[in-house]
Scaffold this active site. Sequence first.
Site, PDB file in Angstrom:
ATOM      1  N   ALA A 272      53.965  42.983  34.513  1.00  0.00           N
ATOM      2  CA  ALA A 272      53.546  44.203  34.091  1.00  0.00           C
ATOM      3  C   ALA A 272      51.728  44.024  33.781  1.00  0.00           C
ATOM      4  CB  ALA A 272      53.881  44.439  32.803  1.00  0.00           C
ATOM      5  N   GLY A 273      51.138  45.029  33.823  1.00  0.00           N
ATOM      6  CA  GLY A 273      49.804  45.349  33.767  1.00  0.00           C
ATOM      7  C   GLY A 273      48.667  45.052  34.982  1.00  0.00           C
TER       8      GLY A 273
ATOM      9  N   ASP B 134      49.658  47.032  37.839  1.00  0.00           N
ATOM     10  CA  ASP B 134      49.500  48.495  38.211  1.00  0.00           C
ATOM     11  C   ASP B 134      50.240  49.271  36.803  1.00  0.00           C
ATOM     12  OD1 ASP B 134      49.704  51.094  39.322  1.00  0.00           O
ATOM     13  OD2 ASP B 134      51.301  50.617  40.810  1.00  0.00           O
ATOM     14  N   LYS B 135      49.399  49.364  35.879  1.00  0.00           N
ATOM     15  CA  LYS B 135      49.742  50.074  34.654  1.00  0.00           C
ATOM     16  C   LYS B 135      50.235  51.389  34.855  1.00  0.00           C
ATOM     17  CE  LYS B 135      46.435  47.148  31.866  1.00  0.00           C
ATOM     18  NZ  LYS B 135      47.218  46.612  30.684  1.00  0.00           N
TER      19      LYS B 135
ATOM     20  N   THR C 296      51.813  48.313  31.219  1.00  0.00           N
ATOM     21  CA  THR C 296      52.411  49.026  29.905  1.00  0.00           C
ATOM     22  C   THR C 296      51.761  50.472  29.910  1.00  0.00           C
ATOM     23  OG1 THR C 296      52.731  47.056  28.702  1.00  0.00           O
ATOM     24  CG2 THR C 296      52.457  49.013  27.468  1.00  0.00           C
TER      25      THR C 296
ATOM     26  N   ARG D  65      41.507  41.117  27.491  1.00  0.00           N
ATOM     27  CA  ARG D  65      41.843  42.111  26.413  1.00  0.00           C
ATOM     28  C   ARG D  65      41.784  43.299  26.623  1.00  0.00           C
ATOM     29  NH1 ARG D  65      36.894  39.276  24.928  1.00  0.00           N
ATOM     30  NH2 ARG D  65      35.061  40.625  25.240  1.00  0.00           N
TER      31      ARG D  65
ATOM     32  N   GLY E 283      43.763  46.007  26.507  1.00  0.00           N
ATOM     33  CA  GLY E 283      44.317  46.902  25.268  1.00  0.00           C
ATOM     34  C   GLY E 283      44.971  48.197  25.596  1.00  0.00           C
ATOM     35  N   PHE E 284      45.728  47.880  26.481  1.00  0.00           N
ATOM     36  CA  PHE E 284      46.749  49.224  27.004  1.00  0.00           C
ATOM     37  C   PHE E 284      45.772  50.378  27.525  1.00  0.00           C
ATOM     38  CE2 PHE E 284      50.533  47.979  23.947  1.00  0.00           C
ATOM     39  CZ  PHE E 284      50.733  46.702  24.821  1.00  0.00           C
TER      40      PHE E 284
ATOM     41  N   LYS F 213      60.008  42.006  25.910  1.00  0.00           N
ATOM     42  CA  LYS F 213      59.124  40.999  26.372  1.00  0.00           C
ATOM     43  C   LYS F 213      58.311  40.317  25.285  1.00  0.00           C
ATOM     44  CE  LYS F 213      55.249  40.222  29.422  1.00  0.00           C
ATOM     45  NZ  LYS F 213      54.421  40.802  30.601  1.00  0.00           N
TER      46      LYS F 213
ATOM     47  N   THR G 125      48.599  36.364  37.488  1.00  0.00           N
ATOM     48  CA  THR G 125      47.193  35.575  37.649  1.00  0.00           C
ATOM     49  C   THR G 125      47.373  34.925  38.869  1.00  0.00           C
ATOM     50  OG1 THR G 125      47.022  35.507  35.119  1.00  0.00           O
ATOM     51  CG2 THR G 125      45.631  33.862  36.657  1.00  0.00           C
TER      52      THR G 125
HETATM   53  C1  LIG Z   1      44.602  41.295  33.080  1.00  0.00           C
HETATM   54  C2  LIG Z   1      46.153  41.332  32.778  1.00  0.00           C
HETATM   55  C3  LIG Z   1      46.748  42.637  32.112  1.00  0.00           C
HETATM   56  C4  LIG Z   1      47.947  42.634  31.686  1.00  0.00           C
HETATM   57  N1  LIG Z   1      48.631  43.623  30.991  1.00  0.00           N
HETATM   58  C5  LIG Z   1      49.739  43.493  30.641  1.00  0.00           C
HETATM   59  C6  LIG Z   1      50.532  44.656  30.018  1.00  0.00           C
HETATM   60  O1  LIG Z   1      49.778  45.747  30.199  1.00  0.00           O
HETATM   61  N2  LIG Z   1      51.881  44.488  29.608  1.00  0.00           N
HETATM   62  C7  LIG Z   1      52.355  43.297  29.666  1.00  0.00           C
HETATM   63  O2  LIG Z   1      53.594  43.316  29.337  1.00  0.00           O
HETATM   64  N3  LIG Z   1      51.855  42.338  30.094  1.00  0.00           N
HETATM   65  C8  LIG Z   1      50.519  42.351  30.512  1.00  0.00           C
HETATM   66  N4  LIG Z   1      49.839  41.386  30.962  1.00  0.00           N
HETATM   67  C9  LIG Z   1      50.637  39.835  31.107  1.00  0.00           C
HETATM   68  C10 LIG Z   1      51.445  39.644  32.270  1.00  0.00           C
HETATM   69  O3  LIG Z   1      52.421  40.682  32.690  1.00  0.00           O
HETATM   70  C11 LIG Z   1      52.063  38.344  32.357  1.00  0.00           C
HETATM   71  O4  LIG Z   1      53.131  38.041  31.405  1.00  0.00           O
HETATM   72  C12 LIG Z   1      51.100  37.172  31.953  1.00  0.00           C
HETATM   73  O5  LIG Z   1      49.867  37.356  32.469  1.00  0.00           O
HETATM   74  C13 LIG Z   1      51.826  35.767  32.382  1.00  0.00           C
HETATM   75  O6  LIG Z   1      51.902  35.675  33.540  1.00  0.00           O
HETATM   76  P1  LIG Z   1      50.735  34.980  34.692  1.00  0.00           P
HETATM   77  O7  LIG Z   1      50.496  33.719  34.132  1.00  0.00           O
HETATM   78  O8  LIG Z   1      51.518  35.066  35.963  1.00  0.00           O
HETATM   79  O9  LIG Z   1      49.865  35.999  34.681  1.00  0.00           O
HETATM   80  C14 LIG Z   1      48.704  41.371  31.606  1.00  0.00           C
HETATM   81  C15 LIG Z   1      48.062  40.030  32.155  1.00  0.00           C
HETATM   82  C16 LIG Z   1      46.766  40.111  32.622  1.00  0.00           C
HETATM   83  C17 LIG Z   1      46.186  38.860  33.211  1.00  0.00           C
END
Ligand SMILES: Cc1cc2nc3c(=O)[nH]c(=O)nc-3n(C[C@H](O)[C@H](O)[C@H](O)COP(=O)(O)O)c2cc1C
Length: 295
Positions: free
Chosen positions: A13-14, A16-17, A37, A63, A65-66, A168, A270
């Site tokens: 998630a995050g 393609d919000k 989210t 950061r 922030g949704f 989550k 990431t």
């Molecule tokens: C820029 C960014 C935005 C994110 N936005 C959300 C989000 O809106 N909702 C959510 O549940 N996780 C969000 N995440 C967390 C990711 O879904 C994931 O759980 C977390 O980054 C760990 O995985 P990774 O190390 O592969 O990035 C976000 C992560 C990043 C880097």
Amino acid sequence: MGIEFPNRVGLAAGLDKNGDYIDALGQLGFGHLELGTVTPKPQPGNPQPRMFRVKPADAIINRMGFNNEGVDHLVERLEARRYSGVVGANIGKQKDTPVDRAAADYLICLEKVYPHCDYVAVNISSPNTENLRQLQDSGHLRELLEAIVRAGNDHAETFGGKCPIVVKIAPDWEDAALTGALETIAASGVDGLNATNTTISRDAIAGLPHADEAGGLSGAPLLQPANRVLKKCREVLGDSFPIMGSGGIMSGGDAVAKIAAGADVVQLYTGFIYNGPNLVHDCAHAICKEYAHVE
Ligand SMILES: Cc1cc2nc3c(=O)[nH]c(=O)nc-3n(C[C@H](O)[C@H](O)[C@H](O)COP(=O)(O)O)c2cc1C
């Protein structure tokens, strides 16, 4: 959860919000896409800059922030999609909704996305919405999950089919608190867990550029801490509880390690930013080779 995933590697998630890129992302080989989210209404998120690459560590601090266009926009995009693969909708609360009224926000989003996706992820673990993680505390958690499971059961009847619900969680826990939360999750009747979101710890990147920016840390430094939490989740929840694993997968080997730590399916964010779409194939292939004896 009753879902047949074509492979074990999904988009976290995050990225393609708003569900604006479902068909394009759906072409890259992911076994599922988690969108959001989203919150009940559109909101701008935090002021920029709000996302930083910590390049020497293969990491990101965000950061955001949704920031999102609201749940109705996501529903429109879900209705318009041509992609026929597995899709999850990740839901949260509005920035200015107090924690003790958060359930109402989740229930609005749950009802709207319920008939349009394959699972719903309840995000109580973003570090970037003030006090959101308080929802992981035992009292709040029990109340929130009871309300969500009850509403989900009603929607299953109304819409004529069940949509599984996943919670989550964060990677930042004291041992006893994690065990308590997992017991509450197991007893609540939710269908699955996602471990983990980003970390607020900076231990692994101290002294690096941007290390002191506020937000959640993701990428390579998150792999070990997220896997430690994931292992504990598998231990407490048992063999058959569905667990999605997210955090720090930068290579096929990392994806295999995430499955070994207890995940049924894994997710990337990431690693996908640093390494591009080839990582999806690398991870799916590495997992197949290790676990299904398929070349
Ligand atoms: C820029 C960014 C935005 C994110 N936005 C959300 C989000 O809106 N909702 C959510 O549940 N996780 C969000 N995440 C967390 C990711 O879904 C994931 O759980 C977390 O980054 C760990 O995985 P990774 O190390 O592969 O990035 C976000 C992560 C990043 C880097």
